[in-house]
Design an enzyme around this catalytic site. Structure first.
Site, PDB file in Angstrom:
ATOM      1  N   LYS A   1      49.951  27.691  -4.171  1.00  0.00           N
ATOM      2  CA  LYS A   1      51.381  27.599  -3.803  1.00  0.00           C
ATOM      3  C   LYS A   1      52.244  28.166  -4.928  1.00  0.00           C
ATOM      4  O   LYS A   1      53.231  28.860  -4.685  1.00  0.00           O
ATOM      5  CB  LYS A   1      51.736  26.137  -3.483  1.00  0.00           C
ATOM      6  CG  LYS A   1      51.146  25.694  -2.159  1.00  0.00           C
ATOM      7  CD  LYS A   1      51.119  24.195  -1.952  1.00  0.00           C
ATOM      8  CE  LYS A   1      50.285  23.883  -0.705  1.00  0.00           C
ATOM      9  NZ  LYS A   1      50.017  22.461  -0.489  1.00  0.00           N
TER      10      LYS A   1
ATOM     11  N   GLN B   1      51.711  16.849  -2.733  1.00  0.00           N
ATOM     12  CA  GLN B   1      50.353  17.256  -2.343  1.00  0.00           C
ATOM     13  C   GLN B   1      49.563  16.028  -1.893  1.00  0.00           C
ATOM     14  O   GLN B   1      49.475  15.035  -2.611  1.00  0.00           O
ATOM     15  CB  GLN B   1      49.670  17.945  -3.541  1.00  0.00           C
ATOM     16  CG  GLN B   1      48.324  18.549  -3.221  1.00  0.00           C
ATOM     17  CD  GLN B   1      48.397  19.678  -2.182  1.00  0.00           C
ATOM     18  OE1 GLN B   1      49.239  20.561  -2.262  1.00  0.00           O
ATOM     19  NE2 GLN B   1      47.513  19.628  -1.197  1.00  0.00           N
TER      20      GLN B   1
ATOM     21  N   ASP C   1      57.032  20.656   4.183  1.00  0.00           N
ATOM     22  CA  ASP C   1      55.740  20.445   4.837  1.00  0.00           C
ATOM     23  C   ASP C   1      55.933  20.085   6.317  1.00  0.00           C
ATOM     24  O   ASP C   1      54.971  20.087   7.081  1.00  0.00           O
ATOM     25  CB  ASP C   1      54.996  19.281   4.149  1.00  0.00           C
ATOM     26  CG  ASP C   1      53.773  19.755   3.376  1.00  0.00           C
ATOM     27  OD1 ASP C   1      53.330  20.895   3.622  1.00  0.00           O
ATOM     28  OD2 ASP C   1      53.280  18.980   2.530  1.00  0.00           O
TER      29      ASP C   1
END
Ligand code: NAD
Length: 286
Positions: free
Chosen positions: A54, A98, A121
């Site tokens: 990322k 995460q 997300d």
């Protein structure tokens, strides 16, 4: 017949290039650079790789990345307080925690603490709800990548029968909703589905997100179908998908490889979401 390969690596590069161009033009007109905060708690090796990927994508697109690495013993309160600070930071347009988190931290509580406007997300209940009702929202990255991959074949999703194998909240269910939004007739199959090969054989578009290596062979495939393999498992040290590629490619019309299919798209769509969140924030303030 040998299927056309859907090249997720090439398509993700196109998306990254387009995000980069848009960021350059934003910055030429004096607008702020989009900022993405990625929080990693603990040192799970797979999570570390995902975070590094990322970070690389941020560098490639010009998104300012802020990786916050926290000790495994970080408390839920400490994490919530960091998220609160990032929610209030005008230079940060996207926040990603995460997953998975260590077991002493409540994942739902953490996701709900992220501002829905910065939830790149697409996991916040507000974004999930808006996806369900068909309103504009930050869509989850992997299903968004799946739709891009299908569209890249040039095949119109409208009216096609799509079968999604897997009903997880982060992949299977939202992929089904996004196919529905694109006017497919959708079936979501799962572990309790009877005669999965027969159900799968009715699919013009088959999305496999079961996490079961090589679950799908040629007996699951309708001649000419578009097959999207989301699965990532490690078998004998090798990254393996849910689709038996060599068998299925002889019958499918289009197929994604593993690796090099859905994986790179998930990172590219995260960059798209970060740009979208930033543009919305910039519009509000200018
Ligand atoms: P999950 O374990 O949460 O869900 C799997 C789903 O598949 C469940 O709903 C279950 O009902 C169904 N399932 C399992 N075995 C089945 C079987 N034999 N027959 C029918 N249905 C079955 O997993 P997930 O988070 O949805 O991820 C699925 C796979 O996709 C995993 O391999 C994961 O690593 C991978 N993944 C890849 C990406 C990417 O970027 N490429 C992103 C997310 C997940």
């Amino acid at each position: 017949m040998s299927a056309h390969l859907i090249d997720g690596k090439a398509l993700s590069q196109k998306i990254l290039d387009s995000v980069k161009h848009e960021i350059e033009s934003l910055s030429r007109s004096g607008k702020p650079v989009p900022g993405l905060a990625v929080i990693l708690v603990g040192d799970d090796p797979a999570s570390k790789i995902y975070v590094r990927n990322k970070e690389r994508a941020c560098q490639a697109t010009g998104i300012k990345s802020n990786v916050i690495t926290l000790d495994e013993r970080t408390t839920e309160e400490e994490l919530l307080s960091i998220i609160d600070t990032l929610n209030k930071d005008d230079g940060i347009h996207g926040i990603l925690v995460q997953l998975p988190l260590p077991s002493h931290i409540n994942e739902s509580k953490v996701i709900e603490a992220i501002s829905p406007y910065k939830d790149v997300d697409g996991f916040h209940p507000i974004n999930r709800g808006r996806l369900l009702t068909g309103e504009d929202c930050l869509e989850p990255c992997t299903p968004k990548g799946i739709i891009h991959l299908i569209q890249s074949t040039g095949i119109d999703i409208t009216g096609k029968h799509a079968v999604v194998i897997g009903r997880s909240n982060n992949v299977g269910k939202p992929a089904g909703l996004m196919l529905l939004r694109n006017n497919a007739t959708v079936t979501i199959a799962h572990t309790k589905t009877q005669d999965l090969p027969s159900v799968s054989r009715t699919a013009d578009i088959l999305v496999v997100a079961a996490g079961r290596p090589r679950l799908v062979d040629e007996t699951f495939i309708k001649e000419g179908a578009v097959v999207i393999d989301v699965g990532i498992s490690r078998v004998d040290g090798k990254i393996t998908g849910d689709v038996d590629f060599d068998k299925v490619k002889e019958k499918a019309g289009y197929i994604t490889p593993v690796p090099g299919g859905v994986g790179p798209m998930t990172v590219a769509t995260l960059m798209e979401n970060t740009l979208k969140a930033a543009k919305r924030a910039i519009c509000k303030t200018s």
